[in-house]
Design a protein around this motif. Structure first.
Motif, PDB file in Angstrom:
ATOM      1  N   ILE A 347       0.855  -1.186   0.000  1.00  0.00           N
ATOM      2  CA  ILE A 347       0.000   0.000   0.000  1.00  0.00           C
ATOM      3  C   ILE A 347       0.896   1.242   0.000  1.00  0.00           C
ATOM      4  N   PRO A 348       0.716   2.139  -0.961  1.00  0.00           N
ATOM      5  CA  PRO A 348       1.582   3.324  -1.052  1.00  0.00           C
ATOM      6  C   PRO A 348       1.541   4.157   0.231  1.00  0.00           C
ATOM      7  N   PRO A 349       2.673   4.737   0.586  1.00  0.00           N
ATOM      8  CA  PRO A 349       2.732   5.526   1.829  1.00  0.00           C
ATOM      9  C   PRO A 349       1.649   6.596   1.912  1.00  0.00           C
ATOM     10  N   ARG A 350       1.293   7.205   0.784  1.00  0.00           N
ATOM     11  CA  ARG A 350       0.252   8.239   0.865  1.00  0.00           C
ATOM     12  C   ARG A 350      -1.102   7.634   1.229  1.00  0.00           C
ATOM     13  N   ALA A 351      -1.336   6.410   0.804  1.00  0.00           N
ATOM     14  CA  ALA A 351      -2.591   5.733   1.167  1.00  0.00           C
ATOM     15  C   ALA A 351      -2.561   5.360   2.654  1.00  0.00           C
ATOM     16  N   VAL A 352      -1.373   4.964   3.117  1.00  0.00           N
ATOM     17  CA  VAL A 352      -1.232   4.652   4.546  1.00  0.00           C
ATOM     18  C   VAL A 352      -1.544   5.892   5.377  1.00  0.00           C
ATOM     19  N   GLU A 353      -0.982   7.031   4.931  1.00  0.00           N
ATOM     20  CA  GLU A 353      -1.245   8.288   5.655  1.00  0.00           C
ATOM     21  C   GLU A 353      -2.733   8.644   5.620  1.00  0.00           C
ATOM     22  N   ALA A 354      -3.352   8.456   4.477  1.00  0.00           N
ATOM     23  CA  ALA A 354      -4.782   8.773   4.347  1.00  0.00           C
ATOM     24  C   ALA A 354      -5.613   7.921   5.303  1.00  0.00           C
ATOM     25  N   ALA A 355      -5.243   6.642   5.397  1.00  0.00           N
ATOM     26  CA  ALA A 355      -5.980   5.755   6.296  1.00  0.00           C
ATOM     27  C   ALA A 355      -5.797   6.184   7.741  1.00  0.00           C
ATOM     28  N   MET A 356      -4.541   6.470   8.097  1.00  0.00           N
ATOM     29  CA  MET A 356      -4.260   6.882   9.476  1.00  0.00           C
ATOM     30  C   MET A 356      -5.073   8.120   9.848  1.00  0.00           C
ATOM     31  N   SER A 357      -5.167   9.047   8.901  1.00  0.00           N
ATOM     32  CA  SER A 357      -5.893  10.279   9.205  1.00  0.00           C
ATOM     33  C   SER A 357      -7.387   9.993   9.379  1.00  0.00           C
ATOM     34  N   LEU A 358      -7.840   8.868   8.855  1.00  0.00           N
ATOM     35  CA  LEU A 358      -9.240   8.459   9.074  1.00  0.00           C
ATOM     36  C   LEU A 358      -9.368   7.569  10.320  1.00  0.00           C
ATOM     37  N   GLY A 359      -8.249   7.315  11.001  1.00  0.00           N
ATOM     38  CA  GLY A 359      -8.264   6.444  12.180  1.00  0.00           C
ATOM     39  C   GLY A 359      -8.561   5.000  11.814  1.00  0.00           C
ATOM     40  N   MET A 360      -8.061   4.594  10.662  1.00  0.00           N
ATOM     41  CA  MET A 360      -8.411   3.281  10.129  1.00  0.00           C
ATOM     42  C   MET A 360      -7.116   2.574   9.732  1.00  0.00           C
ATOM     43  N   SER A 361      -7.083   1.258   9.865  1.00  0.00           N
ATOM     44  CA  SER A 361      -5.888   0.574   9.397  1.00  0.00           C
ATOM     45  C   SER A 361      -5.892   0.626   7.867  1.00  0.00           C
ATOM     46  N   PRO A 362      -4.695   0.740   7.261  1.00  0.00           N
ATOM     47  CA  PRO A 362      -4.632   0.923   5.809  1.00  0.00           C
ATOM     48  C   PRO A 362      -5.302  -0.204   5.021  1.00  0.00           C
ATOM     49  N   ASP A 363      -5.163  -1.453   5.505  1.00  0.00           N
ATOM     50  CA  ASP A 363      -5.801  -2.536   4.745  1.00  0.00           C
ATOM     51  C   ASP A 363      -7.313  -2.508   4.894  1.00  0.00           C
ATOM     52  N   MET A 364      -7.783  -1.995   6.031  1.00  0.00           N
ATOM     53  CA  MET A 364      -9.233  -1.826   6.194  1.00  0.00           C
ATOM     54  C   MET A 364      -9.748  -0.784   5.198  1.00  0.00           C
ATOM     55  N   MET A 365      -9.035   0.333   5.091  1.00  0.00           N
ATOM     56  CA  MET A 365      -9.446   1.356   4.135  1.00  0.00           C
ATOM     57  C   MET A 365      -9.459   0.778   2.716  1.00  0.00           C
ATOM     58  N   TYR A 366      -8.418   0.007   2.424  1.00  0.00           N
ATOM     59  CA  TYR A 366      -8.296  -0.620   1.100  1.00  0.00           C
ATOM     60  C   TYR A 366      -9.510  -1.518   0.822  1.00  0.00           C
ATOM     61  N   CYS A 367      -9.842  -2.372   1.784  1.00  0.00           N
ATOM     62  CA  CYS A 367     -10.955  -3.311   1.589  1.00  0.00           C
ATOM     63  C   CYS A 367     -12.299  -2.594   1.515  1.00  0.00           C
ATOM     64  N   LEU A 368     -12.452  -1.529   2.315  1.00  0.00           N
ATOM     65  CA  LEU A 368     -13.708  -0.772   2.261  1.00  0.00           C
ATOM     66  C   LEU A 368     -13.875  -0.095   0.896  1.00  0.00           C
ATOM     67  N   ARG A 369     -12.779   0.472   0.407  1.00  0.00           N
ATOM     68  CA  ARG A 369     -12.817   1.101  -0.922  1.00  0.00           C
ATOM     69  C   ARG A 369     -13.192   0.065  -1.987  1.00  0.00           C
ATOM     70  N   LEU A 370     -12.567  -1.112  -1.881  1.00  0.00           N
ATOM     71  CA  LEU A 370     -12.858  -2.189  -2.830  1.00  0.00           C
ATOM     72  C   LEU A 370     -14.339  -2.561  -2.786  1.00  0.00           C
ATOM     73  N   LEU A 371     -14.849  -2.699  -1.569  1.00  0.00           N
ATOM     74  CA  LEU A 371     -16.253  -3.069  -1.398  1.00  0.00           C
ATOM     75  C   LEU A 371     -17.162  -2.008  -2.022  1.00  0.00           C
ATOM     76  N   GLU A 372     -16.845  -0.748  -1.715  1.00  0.00           N
ATOM     77  CA  GLU A 372     -17.696   0.333  -2.219  1.00  0.00           C
ATOM     78  C   GLU A 372     -17.653   0.426  -3.739  1.00  0.00           C
TER      79      GLU A 372
END
Lengths: 443, 443
Positions: A347-372
Motif C-alpha cells: 500500500i503506497p505511503p500516501r494511502a497509509v497516511e490517508a488511512a491513518m488520518s481516518l483512524g483506520m488501518s490501511p488494509d481496512m481502508m483498502y478493503c472498504l474502498r474495494l467493497l464500495e
C-alpha cells in the motif's frame, strides 16, 4: 457461494429428521442403513432427544474408526472423542479448561500470526495471555521453530505459557505443514510441557501435489511412545469445511490424548452445562467419517460430487495465486490447502497516511474502498494479524471458477486504480520502498 | 420417553435438509411453503450455510409476530430477537455480558432456590456471585417478594447485585407465576436497577385450570411506559419443551428489551465468536412459532398431535401429584406447569445419619437406593438447592401414563420399605420431627 451439498449427506440427515422416509423407495439403501444406525444410537431413536454431552456413542465409534484409517493404524479410542457444536465450540471448551492463574502465572496461549480470529477472541474473552508466533511469509507461511522459541522465551517473562495452537492447513494462510515441521513443534511442546491444540478442520483441503496432510496425532505416534504417551493433544475437525461445507449444521468433533482422567471428568462436566451438541450436526459428522463404500449404491454419485468439489477448489487455488501474482504490488504465496489466499498488498505511503488520518488501518481502508467500488468483500489482514508495516487481505477461493475470474479481474482494475491514485505524487527518495518496487513493474 | 414428534415440524426440517423432497407429492403444501420460506432466508438457500450470528432474518421476523400475538399486541421488534443454540446458550451469553467487577463490586446474580442447575453452573464458571432467593414451598413454590428483598439486602454487603433470574413456569418446581407476583418482581427490578432474565421455556406447559402463562414482557408493558421503556429484560424460549420436545435440534431464541445500542453491538460480537446457532434448530424454532393455520392442510393433524401431548401432560401432572400425596412421608405441591414434580420427602433421622456417614447428601442416598432397587432414576433435590434440612427429588412427568403409573407404584413400595428400614428404631422423643409426623400417617 454456489457449492452444491453432497447428496448422500443430505439424504441421511433428511431420513433421520423424518424417519417415515425410511419406507420411501426414492432413497438409496446405504443412506437408509446409515440413518437407521444413527437413529438406533439416539435416545428414543430420535434426533429430537438430547444425546449424551459427549455425543452419540455409535457416531463417536465411527469417528474413531475413521481416524485409525486416516492415520494408517494409529489407535484411536472412542472414549477420547467428543462431538462438538462446530469446531469452534471444542476449541473454546478446551481453552476454558487450560486458562487459570493471575498476573505472571496467568495462562499464555501461543497462536500463529496470521491466525483465525476465533483464537484471539476466545483468549481475550477468557482474559488469557495471547502469545504471537509469526509464520514465515517468505517461506510459504511455514512455521519456523526458532520463532516459536523466541515467542516462548519472551512470553515467559510475563505469563505462564501453557498451550500452543496450530492451524494446519492454515487459515487464513493456506499453507500445509511438512512432517518435519510438525515433529519440531511436537518436540518443542514436549520439552516445554505445552498442551497442543491442533486445528485440522481443513484436513481434506490439500491441493498442492507437493503437499500432504499429516495429522499431529500420527506424527506424535511415529515419534515413539515417550512422546505419544506424554504430550497432551486435542485435535479438531468439522462438517463446515472439506468437501461438504456444511457450516449451518454446526457439526464437529475433537479427539483428546493423554488427558488425566480427572481432567476428562471436568471436561464432560463443563460440556454438560450446554447439554449436548446439535444431533443433526452429529449425524452430518457421521456421514463425513463414514461415507459410501465402493460396493454401495451411493458410492459413484458420492465420489463424483466429492471429486468435483475438491477438483474445483484445487483449480481455483492455483488460479487465484497465479492471477494475483500478475498484479503489480501484490504478492501471493501458493494456496497449498484450506480455502483462502492471503496475499500481501503493498500500500503506497500516501494511502497509509490517508488511512491513518481516518483512524483506520490501511488494509481496512483498502478493503472498504474495494467493497464500495466493486461490491467485492475481502477481509483485511489486520483482522487476522500481520507483521507491523505489512498489509494483506484474505480472499476465499469458494466462488465458482467463472465468478472467481470476473472477481479477480475487477479486483486487478481496482488495485491499479488505487495505486495510481495514491502513488502519482510519490517522491523519488522513497523509491527503495516496497510499493515503489511494485510500481516499477507496473509503470 | 415415548413422546411422538410433531409430524409437521419434522416434515419441514426434512424438506429443508433435502430440498429435492419439495418435488415429492408425499409432503403437504403448507410444509413445503414453510420450508421454501426458510430456505429463501438462508445463504445460498441452504441449511448448510452459516446464518447471520443473530439468526436467519425471516425466522426472527416470524418470532416477533408470534410474540406479538402471544402478548395480545404488545409490540415486538425483530431486531431484538436472537436465535440461540437452545435456551442455555442464550442464558449463558446474557450472563457473560453482565458479569464484571472484583471483590465487593463483583456482579451478583439472584436465582430461585430450587433452581435449574444451568444457572449455578454458569455463575460458578464465570465466578459471579450466586444470590439465592428461596421459593415458598408452603405456598405452591410461589415467589415471595419479601424474600427477594431479604436476599438482595443481604447480598449487597458482599457483591453488586445486577441480575435477577426467574424461571416461569418453574423448573424443577412446576409453579406458574401469577400476574401480581410478576408485577412485584418487575417493580423490584425497576427500583433496584436489576437486569431481568426470564426463562420462559415452559410457556406452553401450563396444566392447572386456575393458572395462566403471563410473559414478563407483557406484564412490563401493562405496567406503563415508565417501566416498559426502562427495565432491561431478556426472555428465553426453546424448541426443547412445550409440545414439541425437540431437544436434540438445539433450537431457541431470546428477546431483549431496553438494551443500550452499544451493548447490543457487543452482544452480537460475543455471539459471532461461535459463528451461528444450528440452522436446522432455527428451522425447528420457526415451525413452533409459525404452526399450521386452521385453513391449511396440516392443521388438523398438527392440532391433534399437539393436543394429545399437552392433554397427556396435564393428566400426568395431576396424577403424579395425587399419587405422590397418598404416600406417607411425601408432600407434593400441584404441578401447575413445566414437566416436573418436586415433592418433599421426609427422610428419617437414622437415614440422614447413614447418608452423612457415607459422605453423601441424604436425598442423594435415597435416589441412589431407589435406582439400585427399582431402576427408577430421580434427581436428588440437592442438585437444585433446597432449604437446609429439607429433602426433595425431581421427577419428570414425561413417561407414558401407563409407565408413569407403574413407576409411581414401584416408587411407593420402595419408599415405604425405606421408611420401615430406617424408622423402626426411632426413639419417641423425636416425635416432633417432620419424619415422625409423616410416619404417624403411615403406622
Amino acid at each position: 457461494m454456489g457449492q452444491k451439498p453432497i447428496t448422500f449427506l443430505r439424504q441421511v440427515v433428511a431420513l433421520c429428521s423424518f424417519p417415515e422416509l425410511l419406507d420411501s423407495s426414492s432413497f438409496p439403501e446405504d443412506a437408509k442403513q446409515r440413518a437407521r444406525r444413527i437413529l438406533q444410537g439416539c435416545g428414543g431413536q430420535s434426533l429430537g432427544s438430547y444425546s449424551a454431552s459427549q455425543g452419540v456413542d455409535c457416531i463417536r465409534q465411527d469417528i474413531a474408526v475413521y481416524i485409525e484409517q486416516r492415520d494408517k493404524g494409529v489407535p484411536a479410542d472412542w472414549d477420547n472423542i467428543y462431538l462438538t457444536t462446530g469446531a469452534s465450540d471444542g476449541i473454546v471448551s478446551i481453552l476454558k479448561m487450560l486458562v487459570s492463574g493471575q498476573g505472571r502465572s496467568r495462562s499464555g496461549v501461543m497462536i500463529p500470526i496470521p491466525q483465525y480470529p476465533l483464537y484471539s477472541a476466545a483468549i481475550s474473552e477468557m482474559e488469557a495471555v495471547q502469545i504471537n508466533y509469526y509464520l514465515d511469509e517468505d517461506n510459504c507461511w511455514a512455521l519456523d521453530i526458532n520463532e516459536l522459541h523466541r515467542a516462548y522465551q519472551a512470553a515467559k517473562e510475563h505469563c505462564h505459557p501453557r498451550v500452543i495452537c496450530i492451524i494446519n492447513p492454515g487459515n487464513p494462510t493456506g499453507q500445509v505443514q511438512s512432517k518435519k515441521c510438525i515433529e519440531e513443534v511436537l518436540h518443542f511442546a514436549y520439552e516445554e510441557n505445552l498442551f497442543v491444540m491442533s486445528d485440522e478442520v481443513y484436513q481434506d483441503n490439500v491441493y498442492s501435489p507437493d503437499c500432504q496432510f499429516h495429522s499431529f496425532k500420527k506424527v506424535l505416534y511415529e515419534m515413539g511412545p515417550e512422546y505419544f504417551n506424554t504430550v497432551e493433544l486435542a485435535s479438531f475437525h468439522s462438517t463446515s469445511k472439506g468437501y461438504s461445507g456444511e457450516c449451518g449444521f454446526r457439526g464437529g468433533y475433537m479427539e483428546v490424548l493423554n488427558l488425566d482422567l480427572e481432567v476428562k471428568a471436568q471436561l464432560v462436566k463443563l460440556l454438560s452445562v450446554r447439554l449436548c451438541p446439535p444431533v443433526s450436526g452429529q449425524a452430518a459428522m457421521d456421514v463425513i467419517v463414514n461415507p459410501p463404500l465402493p460396493h454401495e449404491p451411493s458410492y459413484l454419485q458420492f465420489h463424483k460430487e466429492k471429486s468435483a468439489v475438491l477438483g474445483a477448489l484445487a483449480e481455483k487455488a492455483q488460479m487465484t495465486e497465479q492471477i494475483l501474482n500478475t498484479v503489480p504490488g501484490i504478492k501471493c504465496n501458493p494456496v497449498q490447502g484450506a480455502m483462502y489466499a492471503f496475499p500481501r498488498i503493498f500500500i503506497p505511503p500516501r494511502a497509509v497516511e490517508a488511512a491513518m488520518s481516518l483512524g483506520m488501518s490501511p488494509d481496512m481502508m483498502y478493503c472498504l474502498r474495494l467493497l464500495e467500488e466493486t461490491g467485492i468483500c475481502l477481509v483485511p489482514g489486520s483482522g487476522f494479524g500481520q507483521r507491523e508495516g505489512t498489509y494483506h487481505f484474505r480472499m476465499t477461493i469458494l466462488p465458482t471458477t467463472e465468478k472467481l475470474k470476473v472477481l479477480l479481474e475487477k479486483f486487478q482494475d481496482f488495485h491499479i486504480k488505487f495505486l495510481k491514485e495514491y502513488a502519482s505524487l510519490e517522491e523519488p527518495k522513497r523509491s527503495e520502498d516496497d510499493t515503489q518496487e511494485a510500481l516499477k513493474q507496473f509503470r
